[in-house]
Design a protein around this motif. Structure first.
Motif, short mmCIF file in Angstrom:
data_model
loop_
_atom_site.label_atom_id
_atom_site.label_comp_id
_atom_site.label_asym_id
_atom_site.label_seq_id
_atom_site.Cartn_x
_atom_site.Cartn_y
_atom_site.Cartn_z
N HIS A 272 0.88 -1.19 0.00
CA HIS A 272 0.00 0.00 0.00
C HIS A 272 0.92 1.23 0.00
N LYS A 305 8.69 -8.33 -7.21
CA LYS A 305 7.74 -7.55 -8.00
C LYS A 305 8.41 -6.28 -8.51
N LEU A 306 7.84 -5.72 -9.55
CA LEU A 306 8.27 -4.40 -9.99
C LEU A 306 7.46 -3.42 -9.14
N GLY A 308 5.79 -0.20 -7.47
CA GLY A 308 5.32 1.03 -8.13
C GLY A 308 4.57 0.72 -9.42
N PHE A 309 4.37 -0.55 -9.71
CA PHE A 309 3.60 -0.97 -10.88
C PHE A 309 2.42 -1.81 -10.42
N ARG A 312 -4.88 -2.60 -7.89
CA ARG A 312 -6.11 -3.39 -7.83
C ARG A 312 -7.18 -2.82 -8.75
N ARG A 360 -1.04 -8.27 -18.29
CA ARG A 360 -1.63 -8.18 -16.95
C ARG A 360 -2.10 -6.76 -16.63
N ASN A 365 2.04 3.17 -10.99
CA ASN A 365 1.05 3.78 -10.09
C ASN A 365 1.68 5.01 -9.42
#
Ligand code: CMC
Length: 432
Positions: A272, A305-306, A308-309, A312, A360, A365
């Motif tokens: 988050h 994970k990448l 900042g990408f 939801r 995907r 974000n």
């Protein structure tokens, strides 16, 4: 059950019909704005529940605060596009809009700004007794979360959540005092004396001054504006994890300080609000432009994970990320370019043309570029989530207030799908 309306010019009813094949019983439920009430299921069988982990398909409330269309990449506060607010408004004006539903007129804005500005001080015991009690290397967000809950103990009347005057007072206090708490947590962590709020300054300038003032200090107008824009972009985002925590805890009629501490705890997590911190750590680990391709391959093979990408709700470019990127350009004119920017741009370029991310629908974000600005402004990475929490406080409060005025709401108490053992007899320790 009320019959559904007919779509204009069509004979297709706006209803959904559910048949319980076990009994042959049927209910027809109206669809309103893409939502139907699950209460109809209880008409079929009072022991029938929807299994929806992580609330992927559940609207837990009605809300008129923030509109988000994740496919189209649209974000509006009370109907106003985020792009227009970021260009023309200020954080305090946006805070008023989120809370009261309309942009303030001149007199209202003046009074609101005066009121917030005159609630920025915090009780001396908060600093001397409470904050000073933390270990020297305490994470500022951990301190901030605890400080929010502690602050409520200074205002016993905050328990009276159904008194409109008291409610308004606590909202003012929380919006006014979060920058003070945040700066205090930072200065404690670096051993600097606390600097008192300056009521002559704007909301972002006051925060930046409490953070950085040592001897002479004057906020650069570009930096002041950038901070305000970042505050606007982070002010609300409908039913995110933190806001949901605020609503769930608030539904038990806890005071707003305790509920806000829960919301801030949710924000602390790396999936988050903690993602902005994780992005800068990730970019630092990648270290060079040349390592980007190998990093992307690692992500695709499931090694991390990448950050900042992905989102939801957004299955398109997060509109906030676009504005953050523009803000970064303005900030770097003043501070000089953050050397991690090139790595971030290359990552974005590679990811946006790679089928793994495209299929995907993973786009940058809000957290992808915000950390780069914070770092260029001198904030240590462990302050980044605190910078998200300051403006998000108004979003939490707007939702809390809306919930308390919503007659549909009761204490939040979901049901479960029990998968444990059936009844069995206790076995004494010696017999196991
Ligand atoms: N990097 C690589 N793969 C990803 C990523 C990512 N950042 N995000 C999602 N995926 C993959 C995921 O592995 C899954 O693949 P598969 O279908 O093969 O199993 C697919 O995309 C769908 O992902 P999901 O985990 O089902 O999506 P979600 O809606 O549960 O999670 C998210 C959303 C934001 C938690 C997730 O995208 C994520 O962890 N992103 C990185 C953390 C981040 O940047 N968070 C900030 C969110 S924006 C600010 C805020 O709201 O706080």
């Amino acid at each position: 059950m009320k019959p559904g309306r007919l779509l204009k010019g069509s004979r297709v009813p706006e209803t959904i019909t559910i048949t319980d094949d076990r009994t042959g019983k049927t209910v027809t439920v109206p669809i309103n704005d893409g939502t139907f009430s699950s209460a109809a299921l209880r008409e079929l069988d009072k022991n029938l529940f929807i299994y929806d982990p992580a609330f992927l398909s559940t609207a837990a409330c009605r809300s008129s605060i923030t509109y988000l269309d994740g496919d189209a990449g649209i974000l509006r506060y009370r109907g106003y596009p985020i792009e227009q607010l970021a260009e023309h408004s200020t954080y305090l004006e946006v805070a008023y809009l989120l809370l009261y539903g309309e942009l303030p007129d001149e007199g209202q804005l003046k009074q609101w700004t005066y009121d917030v500005t005159h609630h920025t001080f915090i009780h001396e015991n908060m600093r001397k007794r409470f904050v000073d009690g933390f270990h020297y290397d305490a994470h500022p967000m951990g301190m901030f979360v605890s400080a929010l809950a502690a602050l409520g103990t200074f205002y016993p009347e905050s328990k009276d959540i159904f008194d409109p005057d008291s409610r308004h007072k606590q909202i003012l206090r929380l919006i006014a005092k979060t920058p003070t708490l945040a700066a205090m947590c930072y200065r404690f962590s670096v051993g600097l004396p606390f600097f008192l709020p300056d009521n002559e300054l704007s909301y972002p300038a006051n925060f930046l001054t409490m953070m950085w003032k040592v001897g002479e200090y004057e906020v650069h107008p570009t930096i002041e504006r950038a901070m305000d824009v970042l505050f606007i972009l982070h002010a609300d985002h409908e039913q995110n994890c933190g806001t949901t925590a605020m609503r769930v805890v608030g539904s038990s009629q806890a005071d707003p300080y305790s509920a806000a501490a829960s919301a801030a705890s949710a924000l602390y997590g790396p999936l988050h609000g903690g993602a902005n911190e994780a992005v800068v750590r990730m970019l630092t680990d990648i270290g060079s432009f040349d390592n980007v391709d190998a990093f992307i391959e690692d992500v695709k093979s499931g090694k991390g994970k990448l950050m900042g990408f992905g989102h939801r709700v957004y299955k398109n470019y997060d509109p906030r990320a676009r504005i953050v990127k523009q803000t970064a350009d303005a900030v770097f004119e003043v501070t000089g370019k953050n050397p991690l920017l090139d790595i971030a741009l290359k990552l974005e370029e590679v990811a946006l043309s790679d089928p793994y991310f495209v299929d995907r629908k993973l786009y940058p974000n809000v957290d992808f570029y915000s950390g780069l600005i914070y770092q260029a402004l001198g904030f240590p990475v462990d302050m980044f989530t605190v910078l998200f929490a300051i403006p998000r406080t108004v979003g939490w409060l707007a939702h809390w207030d809306e919930m308390l005025n919503d007659s549909d709401q009761k204490i939040s108490r979901p049901r479960q799908w029990y998968t444990g053992a059936g009844e069995r007899d206790y076995v004494k320790l010696g017999d196991r």
